[in-house]
Enzyme design. Structure first.
Site: not given
Ligand SMILES: C[S@@+](CC[C@H](N)C(=O)[O-])C[C@H]1O[C@@H](n2cnc3c(N)ncnc32)[C@H](O)[C@@H]1O
Length: 516
Positions: A148, A157, A181, A203, A233, A247, A256, A261
């Protein structure tokens, strides 16, 4: 068959007090919705309710009563019990009641024993299309603070998100937001800074616990943020959102498969014509020429050309190794002068795209070469637009723009193609999603007939490749193999780096607002 597909969800409630027996876990108390029980408190100090007899009643805006009936099992007799639950605010109370309903539905209805003895389980859309082993590794990765931090330290970003949210306060003030997420919760905190009425930070990974901690440490904002641990979901929210923030972008935008999602979150949580930040994404593509890169990749397989490796002939595997290296897309930051034609783009509108549209993406390619050269493959990058009511802001990962942690991506072909200035290059990039949360890329580039007889539209030369986006070659810190002498190589490198850095300095942050 075990009922192990049912989800576990956690909530933080202000306190609980038990009616029948004295002694309760000390506040604040974690409430866990598990397949076998609703547990308040830690493993060692908890009060547990059976899903079958458990009931929840609202006593007031911030207070509810949870009860369960007396029961008798072979081993022990259980007495009726009840706790009053104190919430910190009304949103948390609604979210808890929603999760309770969902838990009863999952455990008692779907998870119950059927007459034929089979136990049904609630398999979500996510679990249906993604391999369990891939999902486990994926959420384990995002559950770690260091990853993170890596994203948060990408200032292009995070700065773009911050600017996009705060410049467009009007879209957030007094609105219900869902952070899809949420990771560390950073975007939820930005939304709360911009005046959101309430933010639901969803999350799925263990990061949700850290997000709670981070948010609780920012008390002015924390009253308006609820962290919900679970997949978008699966989780239920107490109200619809006016705006989604997320993001979800991976390498080449789609890696990914988190965009899916994001789209599911739109369908489940967003009010009709609600806003999405980001709003659209674009994949940009252009053919490139990079002799050094090509030689570097081809040379990797040289190892397998040895006929006497400790007395063993390795050559039978040379062809397979050669193919294997070219099946890895290259991730690095390259000089935009390596591009040999203006880029074309494929647009994904997050507000209208269907989730299924992302399972297979087909992009017809057509370029006109500006130089005579050998083309080694297709270079790709992406950008996203935050279509705010006040400011439209782009976040770009283009070559020559300030570098992001996504860098750029290049698909290198085993067989380069030769072109003349003005010659047309056609082809196709066909991307097929797979269960390991990524895509198989099928690339074809063809040099069209040029000069006399060109109007017949024939193909002179074609080259194809199949690449796995899940297995990229991260080239950033790798030493490079150059065919020229060391002196020439150093000079050339210095020149390239100088002009690259200069391009970044000159264009600065303006590039963020100016899509390529
Ligand atoms: C690219 S990171 C972005 C984290 C944060 N939003 C940021 O911008 O710093 C994506 C996050 O989404 C979570 N994630 C991915 N797919 C997900 C889902 N289907 N449901 C909930 N969380 C999800 C991941 O665990 C991850 O922590």
């Amino acid at each position: 068959m075990e009922n192990n597909k049912l989800k576990e969800q956690e909530f933080l409630v202000a306190s609980i007090s038990q009616l029948s027996i004295s002694g309760c876990p000390s506040p604040p108390v974690v409430a866990r919705f598990r397949p076998e029980s609703l547990q308040f408190g830690s493993e060692s100090d908890s009060v547990q309710f059976d899903p079958h007899s458990c009931q929840l009643f609202k006593l007031g805006s911030f207070q509810s009563l949870c009860t369960s009936e007396a029961s008798e099992t072979n081993k022990e007799k259980k007495y009726s019990m009840a706790v009053t639950i104190q919430f910190r605010n009304e949103e948390e109370s609604s979210a808890f009641h929603c999760a309770f309903e969902q838990w009863k539905k999952d455990v008692v209805v779907q998870g119950s024993s059927l007459p034929n003895g089979i136990v049904s389980s609630s398999i979500s859309k996510f679990d249906d299309k993604i391999e369990a082993s891939s999902a486990k590794m994926y959420f384990h990765y995002y559950g770690q603070l260091l990853h993170q931090q890596n994203m948060m330290q990408d200032y292009v970003r995070t700065g773009s998100y911050y600017a996009a949210v705060l410049e467009n306060r009007i879209d957030f003030t007094g609105r219900v937001v869902v952070d899809v997420g949420a990771g560390s919760g950073i975007l939820s905190l930005f939304a709360a800074q911009a005046g959101a009425k309430h933010v639901y930070a969803v999350e799925a990974s263990e990061m949700a616990d850290y997000a709670r901690k981070l948010i609780a440490g920012n008390p002015i904002l924390s009253q308006r943020i609820t962290v919900i641990k679970g997949k978008v979901e699966d989780v239920e929210l107490p109200e619809k959102a006016d705006i989604l923030i997320s993001e979800p972008m991976g390498t080449l935008l789609v890696n990914e498969r988190m965009l899916e999602s994001y789209i599911i979150a739109r369908e489940r949580f967003l009010v009709p014509s609600g806003k999405m930040f980001p709003t659209i994404g674009r994949i940009h593509m252009a053919p490139f020429s990079d002799e050094y890169l090509y030689i570097e990749i081809a040379n990797k397989a040289l190892f397998w050309q040895q006929q006497n490796y400790y007395g063993v002939n390795l050559t039978p595997l040379h062809g397979t190794a050669f193919q294997g290296y070219f099946s890895q897309p290259v991730v690095d930051a390259f000089d935009p002068r390596l591009l040999v034609a203006p880029a074309i783009s494929h647009v994904i509108d997050f507000t209208t795209t269907k989730e299924e549209d992302l399972y297979e993406i087909d992009v017809p390619l057509k370029f006109v070469s500006s130089v005579g050269t050998r083309i080694h493959g297709l270079a790709c990058w992406f950008d996203v637009l935050f279509n705010g009511s006040t400011v439209q802001r782009w976040l770009t990962t283009a070559p020559g723009a300030p570098t992001t942690h996504w860098y750029q991506l290049r698909c290198v072909l085993e067989q380069p193609i030769y072109v003349m200035p003005g010659q047309e290059i056609t082809g196709r990039l066909h991307m097929v999603a797979h269960k390991a949360q990524s895509y198989t890329l099928n690339l074809t580039l063809s040099a069209k007939m040029w000069g006399p007889g060109a109007e017949q539209g024939g193909i002179l030369q074609t080259s194809s490749g199949k690449l796995d986006l899940k297995e990229p070659y991260y080239r950033m810190s790798q030493p490079q193999a150059y065919p020229m002498s060391q002196d020439q190589q150093t000079n050339q490198l210095l020149q390239t780096q100088d002009s690259h850095i200069q391009a970044q300095d000159e264009e600065g942050l303006d590039l963020l607002q100016q899509p390529l």
